[in-house]
Design a protein around this motif. Structure first.
Motif, short mmCIF file in Angstrom:
data_model
loop_
_atom_site.label_atom_id
_atom_site.label_comp_id
_atom_site.label_asym_id
_atom_site.label_seq_id
_atom_site.Cartn_x
_atom_site.Cartn_y
_atom_site.Cartn_z
N UNK A 137 35.01 43.70 59.51
CA UNK A 137 35.77 42.65 58.25
C UNK A 137 37.28 43.36 58.40
N UNK A 138 37.95 42.23 57.49
CA UNK A 138 39.71 43.39 57.03
C UNK A 138 39.36 42.43 55.53
N UNK A 139 39.57 43.00 54.63
CA UNK A 139 39.71 43.49 53.45
C UNK A 139 41.12 44.05 53.16
N UNK A 140 41.17 42.85 51.91
CA UNK A 140 42.41 43.76 50.83
C UNK A 140 42.00 44.29 49.65
N UNK A 141 43.08 45.99 50.39
CA UNK A 141 42.39 46.96 49.20
C UNK A 141 42.81 47.33 48.18
N UNK A 142 41.96 48.37 47.74
CA UNK A 142 41.62 47.90 46.05
C UNK A 142 41.44 49.84 45.90
N UNK A 143 41.59 50.31 44.56
CA UNK A 143 41.21 51.03 44.27
C UNK A 143 40.11 51.98 44.40
N UNK A 144 38.84 50.87 44.24
CA UNK A 144 37.48 51.21 45.07
C UNK A 144 37.79 51.78 46.76
N UNK A 145 36.34 52.24 47.32
CA UNK A 145 36.21 52.75 48.37
C UNK A 145 35.37 51.42 49.05
N UNK A 146 36.35 51.33 49.61
CA UNK A 146 36.18 49.91 50.13
C UNK A 146 35.03 48.61 49.39
N UNK A 147 35.60 48.14 47.87
CA UNK A 147 35.49 47.24 47.59
C UNK A 147 36.47 46.08 47.08
N UNK A 148 37.03 46.33 48.27
CA UNK A 148 38.58 45.00 48.17
C UNK A 148 37.60 43.65 48.46
N UNK A 149 38.35 42.41 48.25
CA UNK A 149 38.05 41.24 48.71
C UNK A 149 38.41 41.12 49.92
N UNK A 150 36.99 40.01 50.65
CA UNK A 150 37.33 40.35 52.03
C UNK A 150 37.96 39.19 53.04
N UNK A 151 38.57 39.56 53.48
CA UNK A 151 39.87 38.03 53.94
C UNK A 151 38.99 37.68 55.14
N UNK A 152 38.43 37.65 56.44
CA UNK A 152 37.53 37.69 57.69
C UNK A 152 37.07 38.31 58.57
N UNK A 153 35.15 38.11 59.02
CA UNK A 153 34.78 38.63 59.60
C UNK A 153 34.41 38.48 61.18
#
Length: 314
Positions: A137-153
Motif C-alpha cells: 500500500x502507498x499511504x500518506x504519512x501522518x503522526x500515527x503509526x501507519x494510520x494515514x490515508x491510503x492512495x494505492x493498493x
C-alpha cells in the motif's frame, strides 16, 4: 515535469522502489538511510545499507543521521527543497518536522493491507496468522503509526506453503511499480487518498526471540504457519539432543502432515520427520538447519543426524 524526491529506506526491500523512481525520470535529490553498521565475521567492518549502496551506484547523495532530534538535521532536510519524500522501510519514526518538511508531504510503501498489520513486522505476522492475502500500500504519512490515508493498493496472494522470505520478495517486486504509479498520479494532481477504516486494526509487533521456539502443543496449522512465518529469518527452532548435548535446529520449511494421531505433541511419527501436534494433527519438517551448518532437506539432514520415530521433540 519530474518531482523532486527525497527517498528514505534501508534494507534490500527498499531498493527496487528507489530504482523504479529513478527510472521513471524523477529527480532524487537525496537518499536517507540508516548509518553503516558493524558486520563481517568479527563485526569490525562498517557496512553501508543496501539502499546506501544503491544510491551511490545511482550517483545520489546519501545522508545517514542517527535520528532527527538535532535541528541541524531537520534544517538540512528542509533545505533540499523537495516536492515529496518517499519512505520504504527506513527504520526511524519521523517527527512532524520531517513529515511536513516537503511541499507535498511523505508517502510510505507499507507491506500489508492496512489497517491490518500496522507496525514493524507485517510480512511475518500475516503468515503467522494464516492470512490468505496481503499487499503493498502507498499511504500518506501522518503522526500515527501507519494510520494515514491510503492512495494505492496492490494485493498479493499468500499460498499455504509460502514463507516470509518468499512473500518479502513478492511484495518487494510489487512495491516499485506501485510507488512509481503513485508518484505519477501525485505529479498530475490526481492521486486519490482514502482514510483507513476503523475496523480490523491489528498491530504487527517486532518479532521477539522468545516467540521463535516451536511449540508442538499448538494446532498443526498454527505450527506450520509459525515455521513459514519465521523463515528464513530469524527461524523457528526446536531443541534436539545430539551426542548427549542439546542443540538448536531451525526449521526453514514444513508441510501439513494430513493425518490425525493420538500421540503426544512433539512425537516423531515416522522416518520422514512428521511430528505430532496438539490438536491431533501433524506437520512434516521439510528443510532444517543446525547451528553453524547449511540448510538441508529433511532426507539429507537425517543422514547426518538420525531422528528415530517414537522420540519426542521439544
Amino acid at each position: 515535469m519530474a518531482l523532486r524526491i527525497i527517498f528514505m529506506g534501508t534494507p534490500d526491500f527498499s531498493v527496487p522502489t528507489l530504482e523504479a523512481l529513478a527510472e521513471a525520470g524523477h529527480e532524487i535529490v537525496a537518499v536517507y538511510s540508516q548509518p553503516p553498521r558493524p558486520a563481517g565475521r568479527r563485526g569490525l567492518e562498517l557496512v553501508k545499507s543496501p539502499v546506501h549502496q544503491a544510491a551511490e551506484r545511482l550517483g545520489i547523495p546519501v545522508h545517514t543521521p542517527v535520528n532527527f532530534r538535532e535541528e541541524a538535521d531537520r534544517a538540512a532536510f528542509r533545505a533540499l527543497d523537495a516536492d515529496v519524500a518517499v519512505v520504504v522501510a527506513y527504520g526511524l519514526l519521523l517527527p512532524e518536522a520531517i513529515l511536513s518538511g516537503t511541499r507535498l508531504g511523505c508517502y510510505n510503501g507499507h507491506a500489508s493491507l492496512l489497517p491490518r498489520w500496522r507496525g514493524a513486522a507485517p510480512i511475518q505476522r500475516a503468515i503467522m496468522a494464516g492470512d490468505s492475502e496481503t499487499g503493498m500500500m502507498v499511504m500518506k504519512m501522518d503522526k500515527g503509526l501507519d494510520t494515514g490515508p491510503v492512495a494505492l493498493t496492490r494485493r498479493v496472494a499468500i499460498s499455504e506453503t509460502m514463507t516470509a522470505g518468499e512473500l518479502h520478495d513478492a511484495l518487494m517486486r510489487a512495491g516499485g511499480p506501485l510507488m512509481a504509479e503513485a508518484m505519477a498520479k501525485l505529479e498530475a494532481g490526481d492521486l486519490p487518498l482514502t482514510p483507513q477504516v476503523q475496523e480490523g486494526v491489528l498491530y504487527a509487533a517486532k518479532i521477539d526471540k522468545a516467540e521463535t521456539r516451536i511449540d508442538f502443543s499448538r494446532p498443526a496449522e498454527d505450527v506450520h504457519n509459525h515455521i513459514r512465518g519465521l523463515s528464513p529469518f530469524p527461524g523457528a527452532w526446536f531443541e534436539l539432543t545430539v551426542a548427549g548435548k542439546p542443540e538448536r535446529v531451525k526449521v526453514l520449511a514444513s508441510a501439513r502432515g494430513g493425518e490425525t494421531t493420538a500421540k503426544p505433541a512433539g512425537t516423531v511419527l515416522d522416518d520422514l520427520l512428521t511430528i505430532a501436534c496438539g490438536d491431533g494433527g501433524a506437520v512434516r519438517l521439510v528443510r532444517l538447519q543446525k547451528a553453524g551448518g547449511k540448510p538441508l532437506d529433511a532426507a539429507d539432514f537425517l543422514r547426518g543426524t538420525p531422528v528415530p520415530a517414537g522420540g519426542v521433540l521439544v
